[in-house]
Design a protein around this motif. Structure first.
Motif, PDB file in Angstrom:
ATOM      1  N   ASN A 150      29.680  72.323  23.368  1.00  0.00           N
ATOM      2  CA  ASN A 150      29.192  70.995  23.012  1.00  0.00           C
ATOM      3  C   ASN A 150      30.356  70.183  22.449  1.00  0.00           C
ATOM      4  OD1 ASN A 150      28.126  69.091  20.656  1.00  0.00           O
ATOM      5  ND2 ASN A 150      26.528  69.244  22.207  1.00  0.00           N
ATOM      6  N   THR A 151      30.667  69.064  23.088  1.00  0.00           N
ATOM      7  CA  THR A 151      31.857  68.292  22.739  1.00  0.00           C
ATOM      8  C   THR A 151      31.798  67.763  21.314  1.00  0.00           C
ATOM      9  OG1 THR A 151      32.103  67.656  25.056  1.00  0.00           O
ATOM     10  CG2 THR A 151      33.340  66.388  23.427  1.00  0.00           C
ATOM     11  N   ARG A 152      30.646  67.223  20.934  1.00  0.00           N
ATOM     12  CA  ARG A 152      30.490  66.686  19.578  1.00  0.00           C
ATOM     13  C   ARG A 152      30.732  67.769  18.538  1.00  0.00           C
ATOM     14  NH1 ARG A 152      25.425  65.560  17.800  1.00  0.00           N
ATOM     15  NH2 ARG A 152      24.983  67.699  18.435  1.00  0.00           N
ATOM     16  N   ASN A 153      30.114  68.929  18.731  1.00  0.00           N
ATOM     17  CA  ASN A 153      30.269  70.016  17.763  1.00  0.00           C
ATOM     18  C   ASN A 153      31.697  70.552  17.742  1.00  0.00           C
ATOM     19  OD1 ASN A 153      27.606  69.782  17.058  1.00  0.00           O
ATOM     20  ND2 ASN A 153      26.918  71.583  18.174  1.00  0.00           N
ATOM     21  N   ALA A 154      32.335  70.597  18.905  1.00  0.00           N
ATOM     22  CA  ALA A 154      33.726  71.070  18.959  1.00  0.00           C
ATOM     23  C   ALA A 154      34.627  70.164  18.127  1.00  0.00           C
ATOM     24  CB  ALA A 154      34.206  71.133  20.400  1.00  0.00           C
ATOM     25  N   LEU A 155      34.459  68.847  18.283  1.00  0.00           N
ATOM     26  CA  LEU A 155      35.320  67.914  17.556  1.00  0.00           C
ATOM     27  C   LEU A 155      34.964  67.841  16.076  1.00  0.00           C
ATOM     28  CD1 LEU A 155      35.664  65.094  20.230  1.00  0.00           C
ATOM     29  CD2 LEU A 155      37.389  66.753  19.502  1.00  0.00           C
ATOM     30  N   VAL A 156      33.683  67.976  15.748  1.00  0.00           N
ATOM     31  CA  VAL A 156      33.302  68.055  14.339  1.00  0.00           C
ATOM     32  C   VAL A 156      33.934  69.291  13.709  1.00  0.00           C
ATOM     33  CG1 VAL A 156      31.367  68.541  12.780  1.00  0.00           C
ATOM     34  CG2 VAL A 156      31.173  66.715  14.475  1.00  0.00           C
ATOM     35  N   THR A 157      33.861  70.408  14.405  1.00  0.00           N
ATOM     36  CA  THR A 157      34.423  71.662  13.892  1.00  0.00           C
ATOM     37  C   THR A 157      35.913  71.548  13.639  1.00  0.00           C
ATOM     38  OG1 THR A 157      32.731  72.965  15.055  1.00  0.00           O
ATOM     39  CG2 THR A 157      34.768  74.103  14.412  1.00  0.00           C
ATOM     40  N   ASP A 183      28.238  56.022  27.197  1.00  0.00           N
ATOM     41  CA  ASP A 183      29.026  56.814  28.140  1.00  0.00           C
ATOM     42  C   ASP A 183      28.980  58.311  27.842  1.00  0.00           C
ATOM     43  OD1 ASP A 183      29.761  54.469  29.366  1.00  0.00           O
ATOM     44  OD2 ASP A 183      31.670  54.302  28.311  1.00  0.00           O
ATOM     45  N   LEU A 184      28.252  58.725  26.795  1.00  0.00           N
ATOM     46  CA  LEU A 184      28.213  60.140  26.433  1.00  0.00           C
ATOM     47  C   LEU A 184      26.959  60.425  25.618  1.00  0.00           C
ATOM     48  CD1 LEU A 184      31.132  62.355  25.305  1.00  0.00           C
ATOM     49  CD2 LEU A 184      29.152  62.194  23.797  1.00  0.00           C
ATOM     50  N   ASP A 185      26.275  61.504  25.957  1.00  0.00           N
ATOM     51  CA  ASP A 185      25.120  61.973  25.191  1.00  0.00           C
ATOM     52  C   ASP A 185      25.614  63.086  24.277  1.00  0.00           C
ATOM     53  OD1 ASP A 185      22.856  63.120  24.149  1.00  0.00           O
ATOM     54  OD2 ASP A 185      21.778  63.254  26.046  1.00  0.00           O
ATOM     55  N   PRO A 186      25.659  62.846  22.972  1.00  0.00           N
ATOM     56  CA  PRO A 186      26.240  63.835  22.057  1.00  0.00           C
ATOM     57  C   PRO A 186      25.480  65.157  22.015  1.00  0.00           C
ATOM     58  CG  PRO A 186      25.095  62.138  20.827  1.00  0.00           C
ATOM     59  CD  PRO A 186      25.155  61.670  22.248  1.00  0.00           C
ATOM     60  N   ALA A 187      24.207  65.128  22.320  1.00  0.00           N
ATOM     61  CA  ALA A 187      23.404  66.347  22.250  1.00  0.00           C
ATOM     62  C   ALA A 187      23.637  67.271  23.437  1.00  0.00           C
ATOM     63  CB  ALA A 187      21.921  66.001  22.148  1.00  0.00           C
ATOM     64  N   THR A 188      23.994  66.698  24.581  1.00  0.00           N
ATOM     65  CA  THR A 188      24.065  67.510  25.804  1.00  0.00           C
ATOM     66  C   THR A 188      25.452  67.592  26.425  1.00  0.00           C
ATOM     67  OG1 THR A 188      23.494  65.611  27.217  1.00  0.00           O
ATOM     68  CG2 THR A 188      21.672  66.946  26.342  1.00  0.00           C
ATOM     69  N   ASN A 189      26.361  66.705  26.036  1.00  0.00           N
ATOM     70  CA  ASN A 189      27.674  66.704  26.704  1.00  0.00           C
ATOM     71  C   ASN A 189      28.475  67.959  26.363  1.00  0.00           C
ATOM     72  OD1 ASN A 189      29.589  64.566  28.207  1.00  0.00           O
ATOM     73  ND2 ASN A 189      30.819  65.879  26.877  1.00  0.00           N
ATOM     74  N   THR A 190      28.979  68.618  27.380  1.00  0.00           N
ATOM     75  CA  THR A 190      29.784  69.815  27.183  1.00  0.00           C
ATOM     76  C   THR A 190      31.162  69.645  27.808  1.00  0.00           C
ATOM     77  OG1 THR A 190      28.836  70.796  29.188  1.00  0.00           O
ATOM     78  CG2 THR A 190      27.825  71.378  27.067  1.00  0.00           C
ATOM     79  N   GLY A 191      32.104  70.443  27.332  1.00  0.00           N
ATOM     80  CA  GLY A 191      33.471  70.396  27.842  1.00  0.00           C
ATOM     81  C   GLY A 191      34.258  71.568  27.295  1.00  0.00           C
ATOM     82  N   ALA A 192      35.558  71.378  27.159  1.00  0.00           N
ATOM     83  CA  ALA A 192      36.438  72.440  26.680  1.00  0.00           C
ATOM     84  C   ALA A 192      36.296  72.606  25.170  1.00  0.00           C
ATOM     85  CB  ALA A 192      37.882  72.133  27.048  1.00  0.00           C
ATOM     86  N   TRP A 193      36.772  73.737  24.656  1.00  0.00           N
ATOM     87  CA  TRP A 193      36.622  74.025  23.233  1.00  0.00           C
ATOM     88  C   TRP A 193      37.371  73.044  22.343  1.00  0.00           C
ATOM     89  CZ3 TRP A 193      40.812  74.816  20.155  1.00  0.00           C
ATOM     90  CH2 TRP A 193      42.007  75.187  20.758  1.00  0.00           C
ATOM     91  N   ALA A 194      38.446  72.421  22.870  1.00  0.00           N
ATOM     92  CA  ALA A 194      39.234  71.487  22.058  1.00  0.00           C
ATOM     93  C   ALA A 194      38.812  70.038  22.254  1.00  0.00           C
ATOM     94  CB  ALA A 194      40.718  71.645  22.364  1.00  0.00           C
ATOM     95  N   GLY A 195      37.677  69.809  22.922  1.00  0.00           N
ATOM     96  CA  GLY A 195      37.147  68.456  23.038  1.00  0.00           C
ATOM     97  C   GLY A 195      37.459  67.732  24.331  1.00  0.00           C
ATOM     98  N   GLU A 196      38.188  68.359  25.237  1.00  0.00           N
ATOM     99  CA  GLU A 196      38.462  67.691  26.516  1.00  0.00           C
ATOM    100  C   GLU A 196      37.178  67.591  27.334  1.00  0.00           C
ATOM    101  OE1 GLU A 196      42.259  70.095  25.552  1.00  0.00           O
ATOM    102  OE2 GLU A 196      40.086  70.437  25.514  1.00  0.00           O
ATOM    103  N   ILE A 197      37.060  66.482  28.049  1.00  0.00           N
ATOM    104  CA  ILE A 197      35.821  66.178  28.765  1.00  0.00           C
ATOM    105  C   ILE A 197      36.123  65.883  30.230  1.00  0.00           C
ATOM    106  CG2 ILE A 197      33.833  64.601  28.916  1.00  0.00           C
ATOM    107  CD1 ILE A 197      34.390  63.858  25.980  1.00  0.00           C
TER     108      ILE A 197
END
Length: 407
Positions: A150-157, A183-197
């Motif tokens: 989850n991109t939001r959680n990755a960047l928060v972390t 342009d992004l749904d924070p609940a569902t958007n996924t990507g790399a562990w470091a936030g790349e999308i």
């Protein structure tokens, strides 16, 4: 171009502070700074500070709340961050695996499928189709493998963690801007562990600064829209300094003797000077002789050989790994019509333990190899080259048993 195309500039200005926040927003940010640390501490309090900073930079409170609602620390992200891998493969091993015939075939199909998009990318940004397509292939297999964090959680972390918050907090703020513009749904958007999308794996701040609505739907979605991903990548690559119509890398053949101490990234001279020394492009094209060029030998003088031109710098800006960048640049030449490289017959390299021993010996005689980790990084390559030259060996920067024994 759609009206949304002006959005990246406005958001970039907001993120860089060129659009002045209101006095109320400034006060909110200052208040948040007093009660919320830049990193660490209680997560709700930390997120409150992030929200206040986002609002001070032009985001709405509603967008910040929507972006941060449900945010949580992801321990798997922290584990990945602490155990980042490094390239241990040789150039031949890595490039043979990544620049496969199957990927080349799919890449050429994609270039035909999106021919009009690639034409626009080249016309507006000056970036050759093969350059974009090679990144597209190597980053996500043309969108097939984009990451499941989850991109939001990755960047928060990573922002909350106090190891490198200065790198990741701006990306979290940029994500809030993406949420605000739909342009992004924070609940569902996924990507790399470091936030790349997305299909070419870009960070939120770069998407905001260089995002292009390629399919005309009013949004920039680099995850599901190939046209958006292609044109956004083109805009980003242009910003890195790519020069239209110029090469980036060219395979060459070497003469029997050469001053190898002149080889290596950073040791540039006009390509015509390399040609005078007997270095010959395999494709016979010497039209860019006036450009500065470096001779790179990923596995020494007996392996594949290339000269790199100024456009190669965009690869190093994209990824600092020499093996990755050389492979990606070579991939792009293949998509542009170049034949497979000549593998040569490079001398066997060293094992990890032998490399550590070599690094220890080099460090002991005053060479800066950085961390003694058994990895052939840029510092170790330079040290190897200097040691080879001092010992009267061909200074091609490739560590061998002969060099280890000589030391």
């Amino acid at each position: 171009m759609p009206a949304a195309s002006a959005r990246p500039l406005l958001l970039a200005l907001a993120l860089t502070g060129l659009l002045a926040p209101s006095a109320f927003a400034q006060t909110a940010a200052q208040t948040a700074a007093q009660i919320a640390p830049a990193c660490g501490g209680d997560l709700p309090t930390f997120l409150q500070g992030v929200k206040a900073e986002a609002v001070s930079m032009g985001a709405s409170a509603e967008a910040a709340d929507r972006a941060l609602a449900g945010a949580a620390i992801d321990q798997k992200v922290l584990s990945r961050d602490r155990a980042q891998g490094v390239f241990r493969q040789t150039f031949l091993e890595f490039s043979q695996r990544t620049v496969s015939q199957a990927r080349l075939d799919i890449g050429r199909q994609k270039m035909q499928q999106y021919a009009q998009v690639f034409q626009r990318a080249e016309k507006e940004y000056g970036v050759a189709p093969g350059v974009i397509t090679a990144f597209w292939a190597m980053e996500t297999d043309f969108g097939a493998v984009q990451g499941d964090f989850n991109t939001r959680n990755a960047l928060v972390t990573l922002s909350h963690d106090c190891r490198r918050p200065e790198l990741f907090r701006p990306q979290l703020l940029a994500l809030i801007e993406m949420v605000q513009h739909g342009d992004l749904d924070p609940a569902t958007n996924t990507g790399a562990w470091a936030g790349e999308i997305g299909q070419v794996q870009m960070l939120p701040k770069d998407i905001i600064a260089h995002g292009v609505d390629g399919d005309g739907d009013g949004h920039i979605n680099v995850k599901t829209s190939a046209p958006d991903a292609i044109l956004t990548a083109a805009s980003f690559i242009k910003s890195l300094g790519f020069k239209p119509g110029e090469p980036w890398i060219q395979e060459v053949e070497l003469p029997e003797s050469l001053p190898y101490e002149k080889s290596g990234l950073g040791n540039e001279m006009p390509a015509s000077e390399w040609f005078k020394l007997g270095v010959k492009p395999r494709d016979g094209n010497t039209a860019f002789g006036a450009l500065p060029a470096a001779l790179v030998l990923p596995q020494g003088r007996k392996g594949p050989a290339f000269i790199t031109y100024p456009n190669f710098a965009i690869y190093l800006a994209w990824n600092q790994s020499f093996i990755y960048t050389t492979s990606a640049a070579y991939f792009a030449t293949r998509l542009a019509g170049a034949p497979p490289y000549a593998k040569g017959n490079p001398e066997p390299g060293l094992s990890i333990e032998e490399m550590k021993l070599l690094q220890t010996k080099l460090d002991g005689i005053g060479h800066d190899v950085g961390k003694i980790d058994g990895i052939l990084g840029s510092g170790t390559r330079v040290a190897v080259q200097k040691a080879q030259q001092k010992l009267g060996m061909p200074a091609d920067g490739w560590p061998t048993a002969a060099l280890l024994n000589a030391l």
